[in-house]
Write a protein that holds these residues in place. Structure first.
Motif, short mmCIF file in Angstrom:
data_model
loop_
_atom_site.label_atom_id
_atom_site.label_comp_id
_atom_site.label_asym_id
_atom_site.label_seq_id
_atom_site.Cartn_x
_atom_site.Cartn_y
_atom_site.Cartn_z
N GLU A 14 0.84 -1.20 0.00
CA GLU A 14 0.00 0.00 0.00
C GLU A 14 0.88 1.25 0.00
OE1 GLU A 14 -2.95 -0.12 3.10
OE2 GLU A 14 -4.03 1.59 2.24
N CYS A 15 1.97 1.23 0.78
CA CYS A 15 2.91 2.37 0.83
C CYS A 15 3.52 2.60 -0.54
CB CYS A 15 4.04 2.11 1.83
SG CYS A 15 3.52 2.31 3.53
N LEU A 18 1.02 4.19 -2.79
CA LEU A 18 0.78 5.60 -2.46
C LEU A 18 1.92 6.46 -2.96
CD1 LEU A 18 -0.70 5.11 1.11
CD2 LEU A 18 -1.88 6.21 -0.81
N ARG A 19 3.16 5.98 -2.79
CA ARG A 19 4.32 6.76 -3.26
C ARG A 19 4.26 6.93 -4.77
NH1 ARG A 19 7.28 3.60 0.51
NH2 ARG A 19 7.44 4.76 2.45
N GLN A 21 1.57 6.99 -6.55
CA GLN A 21 0.49 7.96 -6.84
C GLN A 21 0.98 9.38 -6.62
OE1 GLN A 21 -3.67 7.17 -5.46
NE2 GLN A 21 -2.74 5.32 -4.62
#
Lengths: 342, 67
Positions: A14-15, A18-19, A21
């Motif tokens: 997930e991290c 997100l990075r 994105q």
């Protein structure tokens, strides 16, 4: 154990997502460049400053200096175990503050001029009243579990610290307690700078990241990457919308807060020394960057060109500072001297 | 990050979500405005406007200084 590992893996994924994105969001707004925006700007030409004073008094490496808001007094810290407060108009020493611990790494002047603070390998930020008949310890701020790399007063009642324990902290000087702890860096925090409006601050760390924080909420608002080594120095432009970083990777970078990305990199093939410190001229057009090569190089912040050099120190330039009135620049060095140039 | 536990990782996720959510402005506008802002301040920058350095506080005015 397997369930925990699965959850960890999911969170890591997930991290990463997100990075990615965030990077995509940055690319989406990157429709301009500094070279385009500054193409019509006139060159500043060669900036040649004169050495006006050499301040002698410390007996060992100088690690930090900070101007008073009056642009006349300045405090310096040396591993000879002393803070010295100087009148830079006359070159005289006004006050000497003996330190409990000689391993000092940072020093700060309160905007009021009444207090100074210092700290280092003792992990403590000690605040002194220098208006008393002889310097009096007001507070010992002791909660960091790593060295104190940087400190800056907001006022006589609040101070911000950066530490080798990877956190920054806002302290209440009336109680001596921590008000807000800023955690997000994964490497030693090396430097910090307050925004002109005092609502946010930026930190540079050994994880090669610079972070913008909300001072009251404690949250990290933005993270700036690009450097490949420790960020030792960081500063805000007076507009409050851009920041400059200096790193052990020998580069300085300007990051634009509004578009959330790097806009220009200051590097030179002949410069193979780490950046230890930096200061901006009052307009922000000039960057004074102290390097391990014993010099302070001057950069045109808009054109990305080296426009001058301050040579004269016999060892690493460890600290640099421009007073609020912008009338000159001070460099401090491991050679134990401070020099004033304009 | 290798030594992080689950709560720390969850906080990192939250932080990244918060950081992702900020409003990003077009750099064609922001950088242009930054350049304008700096250019606008140059005339008041003592390093770049020699007029302002006429009364240089760091230069001895005479041989003797009255303290």
């Amino acid at each position: 154990m397997a369930a925990e590992k699965a959850e960890m893996d999911a969170l890591k994924k997930e991290c990463d997502g997100l990075r990615a994105q965030i990077e995509a969001a940055r690319k989406a707004v990157n429709d301009g460049s500094m070279s385009a925006a500054a193409s019509g700007v006139a060159s500043v030409g060669r900036v040649q400053l004169k050495l006006r004073k050499t301040l002698k008094g410390h007996l060992a490496k100088i690690y930090a200096m900070h101007w008073s808001a009056d642009s006349r007094q300045m405090v310096s810290a040396s591993q000879d175990g002393k803070l010295l407060i100087w009148d830079c108009f006359t070159g005289n020493k006004l006050v000497a503050v003996p330190l409990k611990s000689a391993w000092v790494m940072s020093v700060a002047f309160a905007p009021s001029g009444n207090l100074v603070a210092s700290g280092g390998l003792d992990n403590i930020c000690t605040v002194y009243n220098i208006k008393a008949a002889s310097p009096k310890t007001l507070r010992e701020l002791d909660a960091h579990t790593g060295y104190l790399s940087c400190c800056r007063f907001l006022s006589d009642t609040e101070i911000l610290t950066a530490s080798g324990d990877t956190t920054c902290c806002l302290w209440d000087l009336e109680t001596g307690k921590q008000k807000v702890i800023f955690t997000n860096h994964i490497g030693d925090c090396m430097s910090l700078a307050l925004s002109p409006d005092m609502n946010t601050f930026i930190s540079g760390a050994c994880d090669s990241l610079a972070k913008l924080w909300d001072l009251r909420e404690g949250a990290c608002k933005q993270t700036f990457s690009g450097h490949t080594s420790d960020i030792n120095a960081i500063s805000f432009f007076q507009s409050g919308n851009a920041i400059i970083t200096g790193s052990d990777d020998c580069q300085c970078k300007m990051y634009d807060l509004r578009s959330d990305q790097e806009v220009i990199c200051y590097q030179d093939a002949s410069l193979n020394a780490g950046v230890t410190s930096l200061a901006l001229s009052s307009s922000g057009r000039l960057i004074f960057a102290g390097y391990d090569d014993f010099n302070c190089h001057i950069w045109d912040s808009l054109k990305g060109e080296k426009v001058g050099v301050l040579s004269g120190h016999d060892n690493r330039v460890s600290c640099t500072g421009v007073p609020d009135d912008g009338m000159g620049v001070c460099t401090g060095s491991w050679d134990s001297f401070l020099k004033l140039w304009n | 990050m290798e030594e992080w536990d689950i709560p720390q990782m969850k906080r990192e996720v939250e932080s990244l979500q918060y950081q992702l959510a900020i409003n990003r402005e077009k750099s064609s506008i922001t950088v242009t405005e930054l350049v304008k802002w700096i250019e606008g301040c140059v005339c008041e920058d003592p390093f770049l406007n020699p007029e302002l350095m006429r009364a240089n506080p760091w230069v001895e005015k005479g041989k003797c200084v009255i303290l």
